[in-house]
Enzyme design. Structure first.
Site, PDB file in Angstrom:
ATOM      1  CG  MET A  22       5.026  35.986  41.983  1.00  0.00           C
ATOM      2  SD  MET A  22       5.970  34.396  42.671  1.00  0.00           S
ATOM      3  CE  MET A  22       6.092  35.095  44.204  1.00  0.00           C
TER       4      MET A  22
ATOM      5  CE1 TYR B  43      -3.062  33.027  47.318  1.00  0.00           C
ATOM      6  CE2 TYR B  43      -1.921  34.608  45.850  1.00  0.00           C
ATOM      7  CZ  TYR B  43      -2.099  33.371  46.406  1.00  0.00           C
ATOM      8  OH  TYR B  43      -1.431  32.557  45.363  1.00  0.00           O
TER       9      TYR B  43
ATOM     10  CE  LYS C 144      20.030  57.247  37.039  1.00  0.00           C
ATOM     11  NZ  LYS C 144      20.544  58.081  38.180  1.00  0.00           N
TER      12      LYS C 144
ATOM     13  NE  ARG D 105      23.100  61.053  44.197  1.00  0.00           N
ATOM     14  CZ  ARG D 105      22.228  60.901  43.414  1.00  0.00           C
ATOM     15  NH1 ARG D 105      20.915  60.303  43.398  1.00  0.00           N
ATOM     16  NH2 ARG D 105      22.355  61.608  41.884  1.00  0.00           N
TER      17      ARG D 105
END
EC number: 5.1.1.1
Length: 386
Positions: A326, A278, A48, A149
Site C-alpha cells: 500500500m 506479501y 479535468k 455517449r
C-alpha cells in the site's frame, strides 16, 4: 531544475514521495500546439481529473499564460476550484449537469455548460427562470456523431439547436461532438463522424441559425487532421507531453510534464532463498541488496506492476521486486552497493539518459496512458518545477 513552486503545505524536499510538474515543458507543449493550429483556431486546455493527475490549478494557470484560450473540466466542482483560484478564463463543463444545485452553481460561478438533450435544455432554462438569473448562460450543444455517449443524435441537430435557441436564459456558444477513434491509424470511423458533423451543421445553417463556434478535435484529431480543427480544439493528453498514438509522434515535438519521485527509506542485504513482500511472489535467487522505496499502490503505483516494472536511481534502471504494497515497494539494489537511505528514486520521468514513461506503464498494464496519469493520488504533493 531552477526553482520549485510549492503545491502543498509541506516543503517539497521533506516528502516521502511527490509528483514534479515541469511547467516549462507544459508551456512548450501549449506553444507547440498553438503553432500547429491556424491563427483563427483557439485551444482549450482540458484540465479535468485534476489535470490528468498533474494538478489542475497550476496547470490551468500555466496553460493560459502559454496561449490556451479556455479550459475544459468534467464536473462543476472542478470548475469552481479554478474560479476560487482566481482564474477568469472561460471554463466549459464537459460532463452532464442536470440538478438545480449544479445549474445554480454554474450560474453563480460563471461557468459554461454542455447541453446534450432537449430535456436537459428545458431543465436548465426552467431552473434559471426559477432562480431569476439575469444574464443568459453560455451553453455548448453536444451532438452524438458516433461516440454513443452524451449528446443528441446528429440527425436531430437542427430541431435540437432550434429548441435551445428559443429557450430563455440560454445563449448558444458552440456546437460540438467527440470522436471515438481519432487515435486509430485507420481513419474510417473518424471520417464518418466528420461527415455526420458536417451534415448536422448544414441542417442548422439551413434553419438560419448562426453558431459562434464549432469544435470536434481531441488531442489525436488535432494532430491527425487539420480539417478537424474548426474554431477550437480540445486538447488534454498532448498538453501533458504524451502522444495519443505512435503514428502521431512525428507531427509535433512534445515534452513529458510529469515526474514521479520517492525516497529510499531502508537498505539491507538478504540471503539467497529469502522471500520478499506479501505472498513471497519473489524469492531471492542469490544474496542481494534490497532497498525499500516510500511509495505504493495507495499513491497510484498499480499493484499489477509488481515484478514487472523498473525504477531509475542515479541514472540507472533497477528492477522492482516482490508485491507492491500500500505505501511501499522494494527494489533490487545489488547493482548499487553503496546506495544510501534518503536517495531519490524516479518511477516516472527521466534520470540521465534513461527515462520511464506513462506509456511504458500502460503497456505493462494493458491499459492506456490516460488511466496511468489519472491514478496518482492526492497524498502525493504536486510540485511545480521551472
Amino acid at each position: 531544475m531552477a526553482s520549485h513552486q510549492q503545491c502543498d503545505t509541506y516543503a517539497w524536499f521533506s516528502q516521502r514521495a511527490w509528483v514534479e510538474i515541469d511547467l516549462e515543458a507544459l508551456s512548450h507543449n501549449v506553444q507547440q500546439l498553438k503553432q500547429f493550429l491556424s491563427p483563427r483556431t483557439q485551444l482549450m486546455a482540458v484540465v479535468k481529473a485534476d489535470a490528468y493527475g498533474h494538478g489542475a490549478v497550476t496547470v490551468a494557470q500555466t496553460a493560459l499564460q502559454a496561449g490556451a484560450s479556455c479550459l475544459g473540466v468534467a464536473t462543476v466542482p472542478e470548475g469552481i476550484q479554478l474560479r476560487e483560484a482566481g482564474i477568469q478564463a472561460p471554463i466549459l463543463i464537459l460532463g452532464a449537469t442536470h440538478t438545480p444545485e449544479q445549474i445554480q452553481a454554474i450560474a453563480q460561478w460563471q461557468l459554461q455548460a454542455t447541453i446534450g438533450s432537449p430535456k436537459q435544455a428545458l431543465i436548465f432554462s426552467n431552473t434559471l427562470e426559477t432562480i431569476q438569473h439575469d444574464s443568459p448562460i453560455p451553453v455548448h450543444i453536444k451532438l452524438d456523431t458516433g461516440m454513443s455517449r452524451l449528446g443528441t443524435n446528429w440527425q436531430q441537430a437542427g430541431e435540437f439547436v432550434q429548441l435551445v435557441e428559443r429557450l430563455p436564459h440560454l445563449d448558444i456558444a458552440s456546437v460540438y461532438s467527440h470522436l471515438a477513434t481519432a487515435d486509430s491509424p485507420d481513419p474510417g470511423i473518424m471520417e464518418e463522424q466528420h461527415r455526420r458533423f458536417e451534415e448536422a451543421i448544414a441542417q442548422i445553417k439551413t434553419l438560419g441559425i448562426k453558431i459562434p463556434s464549432l469544435h470536434l478535435a481531441n488531442s489525436a484529431a488535432t494532430l491527425a487532421d487539420p480539417r478537424l480543427h474548426y474554431d477550437m480544439v480540445r486538447v488534454g493528453l498532448a498538453v501533458y507531453g504524451l502522444y495519443p498514438a505512435p503514428h502521431l509522434q512525428n507531427k509535433i515535438s512534445l515534452k513529458p510534464v510529469i515526474q514521479v519521485q520517492a525516497r529510499i527509506t531502508h537498505v539491507k542485504t538478504i540471503a539467497a532463498g529469502t522471500g520478499v513482500s506479501y505472498g513471497h511472489q519473489f524469492i531471492a535467487p542469490h544474496e542481494m541488496r534490497l532497498a525499500v522505496v516510500s511509495i505504493g499502490y495507495a499513491d497510484g503505483v498499480p499493484r499489477n506492476l509488481s515484478n514487472k516494472m523498473q525504477v531509475l536511481i542515479r541514472g540507472q534502471r533497477v528492477p522492482q521486486i516482490g508485491a507492491i504494497t500500500m505505501d511501499q515497494l522494494m527494489i533490487d539494489a545489488s547493482a548499487l552497493p553503496d546506495l544510501q537511505e534518503g536517495e531519490i528514486v524516479t518511477l516516472l520521468g527521466k534520470q540521465g539518459k534513461e527515462k520511464i514513461t506513462a506509456d511504458d506503464w500502460a503497456e505493462a498494464l494493458n491499459t492506456i496512458s490516460w488511466e496511468v496519469l489519472c491514478g496518482f493520488k492526492h497524498r502525493l504533493p504536486r510540485v511545480g518545477v521551472m
